[in-house]
Design an enzyme around this catalytic site. Structure first.
Site, PDB file in Angstrom:
ATOM      1  N   TRP A 248      -0.324  -4.824   6.618  1.00  0.00           N
ATOM      2  CA  TRP A 248      -1.370  -6.133   6.060  1.00  0.00           C
ATOM      3  C   TRP A 248      -1.148  -6.964   4.838  1.00  0.00           C
ATOM      4  O   TRP A 248      -1.617  -7.753   4.530  1.00  0.00           O
ATOM      5  CB  TRP A 248      -2.485  -5.468   6.004  1.00  0.00           C
ATOM      6  CG  TRP A 248      -2.628  -4.186   5.081  1.00  0.00           C
ATOM      7  CD1 TRP A 248      -2.711  -4.025   3.707  1.00  0.00           C
ATOM      8  CD2 TRP A 248      -2.277  -2.793   5.602  1.00  0.00           C
ATOM      9  NE1 TRP A 248      -2.638  -2.969   3.221  1.00  0.00           N
ATOM     10  CE2 TRP A 248      -2.314  -1.852   4.216  1.00  0.00           C
ATOM     11  CE3 TRP A 248      -2.051  -2.214   6.800  1.00  0.00           C
ATOM     12  CZ2 TRP A 248      -2.330  -0.669   4.277  1.00  0.00           C
ATOM     13  CZ3 TRP A 248      -1.811  -0.882   6.633  1.00  0.00           C
ATOM     14  CH2 TRP A 248      -1.935  -0.064   5.506  1.00  0.00           C
ATOM     15  N   ARG A 249       0.208  -6.675   4.266  1.00  0.00           N
ATOM     16  CA  ARG A 249       0.670  -7.523   3.311  1.00  0.00           C
ATOM     17  C   ARG A 249       1.617  -8.682   3.731  1.00  0.00           C
ATOM     18  O   ARG A 249       2.180  -9.306   2.971  1.00  0.00           O
ATOM     19  CB  ARG A 249       1.353  -6.614   2.247  1.00  0.00           C
ATOM     20  CG  ARG A 249       0.306  -5.645   1.610  1.00  0.00           C
ATOM     21  CD  ARG A 249       0.971  -5.043   0.318  1.00  0.00           C
ATOM     22  NE  ARG A 249      -0.137  -4.292  -0.487  1.00  0.00           N
ATOM     23  CZ  ARG A 249       0.122  -3.061  -1.199  1.00  0.00           C
ATOM     24  NH1 ARG A 249       1.458  -2.705  -1.264  1.00  0.00           N
ATOM     25  NH2 ARG A 249      -0.583  -2.634  -1.810  1.00  0.00           N
TER      26      ARG A 249
ATOM     27  N   GLU B 225      -8.962  -3.509   5.423  1.00  0.00           N
ATOM     28  CA  GLU B 225      -9.737  -3.314   4.042  1.00  0.00           C
ATOM     29  C   GLU B 225     -10.650  -2.126   4.945  1.00  0.00           C
ATOM     30  O   GLU B 225     -11.133  -0.955   4.384  1.00  0.00           O
ATOM     31  CB  GLU B 225     -10.377  -4.002   3.295  1.00  0.00           C
ATOM     32  CG  GLU B 225      -9.480  -4.634   2.418  1.00  0.00           C
ATOM     33  CD  GLU B 225      -8.571  -3.935   1.403  1.00  0.00           C
ATOM     34  OE1 GLU B 225      -9.233  -2.629   1.193  1.00  0.00           O
ATOM     35  OE2 GLU B 225      -7.704  -4.093   0.933  1.00  0.00           O
TER      36      GLU B 225
ATOM     37  N   GLY C 116     -11.048   8.110  13.225  1.00  0.00           N
ATOM     38  CA  GLY C 116     -12.480   8.778  12.508  1.00  0.00           C
ATOM     39  C   GLY C 116     -13.305   7.910  11.888  1.00  0.00           C
ATOM     40  O   GLY C 116     -13.180   6.672  11.920  1.00  0.00           O
ATOM     41  N   TYR C 117     -14.398   8.299  11.315  1.00  0.00           N
ATOM     42  CA  TYR C 117     -15.452   7.357  10.911  1.00  0.00           C
ATOM     43  C   TYR C 117     -16.006   6.373  11.887  1.00  0.00           C
ATOM     44  O   TYR C 117     -15.708   5.032  11.281  1.00  0.00           O
ATOM     45  CB  TYR C 117     -15.103   7.118   9.603  1.00  0.00           C
ATOM     46  CG  TYR C 117     -14.999   8.321   8.672  1.00  0.00           C
ATOM     47  CD1 TYR C 117     -16.195   8.940   8.068  1.00  0.00           C
ATOM     48  CD2 TYR C 117     -13.849   8.754   8.128  1.00  0.00           C
ATOM     49  CE1 TYR C 117     -16.116   9.975   7.200  1.00  0.00           C
ATOM     50  CE2 TYR C 117     -13.520   9.580   7.554  1.00  0.00           C
ATOM     51  CZ  TYR C 117     -14.869  10.480   6.942  1.00  0.00           C
ATOM     52  OH  TYR C 117     -14.584  11.560   6.134  1.00  0.00           O
TER      53      TYR C 117
ATOM     54  N   TYR D 235     -16.850  -2.962  -2.919  1.00  0.00           N
ATOM     55  CA  TYR D 235     -15.443  -2.934  -3.100  1.00  0.00           C
ATOM     56  C   TYR D 235     -14.707  -3.689  -1.963  1.00  0.00           C
ATOM     57  O   TYR D 235     -14.021  -4.519  -2.221  1.00  0.00           O
ATOM     58  CB  TYR D 235     -15.087  -1.384  -2.963  1.00  0.00           C
ATOM     59  CG  TYR D 235     -13.545  -1.389  -2.487  1.00  0.00           C
ATOM     60  CD1 TYR D 235     -12.547  -1.667  -3.602  1.00  0.00           C
ATOM     61  CD2 TYR D 235     -13.252  -1.195  -1.086  1.00  0.00           C
ATOM     62  CE1 TYR D 235     -11.530  -1.705  -3.111  1.00  0.00           C
ATOM     63  CE2 TYR D 235     -11.892  -1.469  -0.506  1.00  0.00           C
ATOM     64  CZ  TYR D 235     -10.879  -1.454  -1.665  1.00  0.00           C
ATOM     65  OH  TYR D 235      -9.447  -1.439  -1.394  1.00  0.00           O
TER      66      TYR D 235
ATOM     67  N   ASP E 106     -11.964   1.112  -6.797  1.00  0.00           N
ATOM     68  CA  ASP E 106     -11.821   2.253  -5.787  1.00  0.00           C
ATOM     69  C   ASP E 106     -11.397   3.425  -6.492  1.00  0.00           C
ATOM     70  O   ASP E 106     -11.626   3.361  -7.882  1.00  0.00           O
ATOM     71  CB  ASP E 106     -10.997   1.655  -4.475  1.00  0.00           C
ATOM     72  CG  ASP E 106      -9.609   1.821  -4.952  1.00  0.00           C
ATOM     73  OD1 ASP E 106      -9.211   2.099  -6.127  1.00  0.00           O
ATOM     74  OD2 ASP E 106      -8.846   1.918  -3.867  1.00  0.00           O
TER      75      ASP E 106
ATOM     76  N   CYS F 149       0.221   6.558 -10.862  1.00  0.00           N
ATOM     77  CA  CYS F 149      -0.996   7.335 -11.721  1.00  0.00           C
ATOM     78  C   CYS F 149      -1.637   8.292 -10.668  1.00  0.00           C
ATOM     79  O   CYS F 149      -2.851   8.357 -10.692  1.00  0.00           O
ATOM     80  CB  CYS F 149      -1.980   6.344 -12.375  1.00  0.00           C
ATOM     81  SG  CYS F 149      -2.675   6.740 -13.638  1.00  0.00           S
TER      82      CYS F 149
ATOM     83  N   CYS G 105       5.788   4.613 -15.137  1.00  0.00           N
ATOM     84  CA  CYS G 105       4.800   3.781 -15.081  1.00  0.00           C
ATOM     85  C   CYS G 105       5.070   2.518 -16.062  1.00  0.00           C
ATOM     86  O   CYS G 105       5.465   2.311 -17.044  1.00  0.00           O
ATOM     87  CB  CYS G 105       3.560   4.481 -15.778  1.00  0.00           C
ATOM     88  SG  CYS G 105       2.215   3.413 -15.983  1.00  0.00           S
TER      89      CYS G 105
ATOM     90  N   CYS H 292      -1.041   2.614 -22.441  1.00  0.00           N
ATOM     91  CA  CYS H 292      -1.968   3.797 -22.034  1.00  0.00           C
ATOM     92  C   CYS H 292      -2.250   4.687 -23.077  1.00  0.00           C
ATOM     93  O   CYS H 292      -1.327   5.202 -23.849  1.00  0.00           O
ATOM     94  CB  CYS H 292      -1.385   4.306 -20.824  1.00  0.00           C
ATOM     95  SG  CYS H 292      -2.426   5.814 -20.207  1.00  0.00           S
TER      96      CYS H 292
HETATM   97  N1  ADE Z   1      -6.331   0.601  -0.755  1.00  0.00           N
HETATM   98  C1  ADE Z   1      -7.112  -0.251   0.109  1.00  0.00           C
HETATM   99  N2  ADE Z   1      -6.892  -1.373   0.164  1.00  0.00           N
HETATM  100  C2  ADE Z   1      -5.504  -1.475  -0.556  1.00  0.00           C
HETATM  101  C3  ADE Z   1      -4.645  -2.492  -0.759  1.00  0.00           C
HETATM  102  N3  ADE Z   1      -4.642  -3.944  -0.261  1.00  0.00           N
HETATM  103  N4  ADE Z   1      -3.524  -2.242  -1.462  1.00  0.00           N
HETATM  104  C4  ADE Z   1      -3.363  -1.089  -1.959  1.00  0.00           C
HETATM  105  N5  ADE Z   1      -4.141   0.081  -1.637  1.00  0.00           N
HETATM  106  C5  ADE Z   1      -5.300  -0.245  -0.957  1.00  0.00           C
END
Ligand code: ADE
Length: 329
Positions: free
Chosen positions: A36-37, A49, A93-94, A132, A150, A198, A208, A214
């Site tokens: 999805w990226r 999402e 699920g869900y 969210y 989240d 993390c 990190c 931090c």
């Molecule tokens: N968790 C839900 N959506 C995300 C996203 N776009 N990138 C990383 N973690 C996620």
């Protein structure tokens, strides 16, 4: 009265800037290559999402591409029958998420002429989209400067600040830290940092990118113990005759997976022989040992479904897993 907390209570303005720059540089170099990226198409971002709401990244990857192949556009999704949408969702699920996704697709197509909202506020009017999710979609697909919180972001903020930030404080601090020019990348970077560096139990502080900013550097203990798993043995019948198998539809009023199809559950086995195979099924707090009996001749009032049609049936995740193992799917 509680003192309002702000990002400045643990990072000065120049430190906040450094935090953004370091985090974004790390994200560019190390971000996971997730399907999805590939681009910022709102339909793809929205779908990812919703799938990611209660499901691990690895499981979403398995289903995301196939779902998009079946329903490549919001118009196709809106025009689909609910049963096909649920079938494509099978294994995630869900299922309420799938019904709401389908409902929202109809609203977008019929009321918004196929145009997606561009702001988090407008997204929230759609079924299945909470605070969210609305912020995630509006920032990633449209670069609206709104922060997400989240579970991962919450943990990062608590560790970086050394404060037990809760509720509204988290949203406020996240919004102050947000990079206004690249909100989509910043939000994803925060979630990514929480997911891969993390981590809840063993934070990898040595790798990190913001460790110098931090407060706790891995000293903060996990906030809650993992819930005890509910262990149980269950038995299912895998009855087959003439290329068909017996399935049962869950009641439409069931709170879990209403209307989905599963194998008949055996409340007792006749005590002889052994199951045809056994598998483990672990979901959230339940850990099941599942025994599958062939030719169990359950007297269940179900429906005989041809094996070659199983792909189109909205199966429960467990039924799908069993049928895969039995090489019928
Ligand atoms: N968790 C839900 N959506 C995300 C996203 N776009 N990138 C990383 N973690 C996620």
């Amino acid at each position: 009265m509680k003192t309002p907390r702000s990002a400045q209570s643990f990072l000065s303005i120049p430190e906040q800037r450094r935090f953004r720059n370091k985090l974004l540089a790390w994200y560019e170099a190390h971000r996971r290559d997730l399907p999805w990226r590939l681009n910022r198409d709102p339909y793809r971002v929205w779908l990812s999402e919703i799938m990611l709401q209660q499901t691990r990244v690895a499981a979403v990857i398995e289903h995301y591409q196939e779902f998009l192949r079946r329903f490549p556009t919001v118009e196709k999704l809106a025009a689909a029958r609910e049963a096909s949408v649920l079938a494509a969702w099978s294994g995630l699920g869900y299922y309420r998420r799938a019904r709401m996704l389908h409902g929202a697709a109809k609203v977008v197509v019929r009321q918004y002429e196929g145009k997606f909202p561009r702001t988090a506020d407008a997204w929230r009017a759609l079924p299945g989209v909470g605070r969210y999710t609305a912020a995630a979609i509006a920032s990633i697909a449209f670069e609206e400067p709104v922060a997400v919180v989240d579970g991962n972001v919450e943990r990062v903020l608590q560790r970086v600040s050394g404060m037990r930030l809760t509720g509204e404080e988290l949203w406020q601090v996240a919004n102050e830290l947000l990079d206004g020019k690249r909100p989509g990348d910043f939000n994803q970077a925060m979630m990514e940092l929480g997911a891969v560096v993390c981590a809840p139990r063993a934070p990898a502080c040595l790798t990190c990118p913001v460790v110098e900013l931090c407060v706790t550097r891995g000293e903060m203990a996990p906030t809650a113990k993992p819930a005890r798993q509910n262990k149980r043995e269950i038995h299912y019948a895998l009855d087959r005759r003439d290329g068909e198998i017996l399935l049962i539809r869950r009641p439409l009023e069931a709170s879990l997976m209403p209307g989905m199809w599963e194998l008949p559950e055996l409340t007792s086995t006749n005590g002889t022989g052994s199951p045809s195979f056994t598998l483990r099924h672990s979901i959230t707090v339940s850990d099941y040992t599942v025994h599958v009996w062939r030719a169990a001749e359950s007297r269940a009032a179900g429906k005989w479904i041809p094996v070659e049609r199983l792909k189109q049936v909205a199966l429960t995740g467990l039924a799908r897993k069993i049928l895969r193992k039995a090489e019928m799917l």
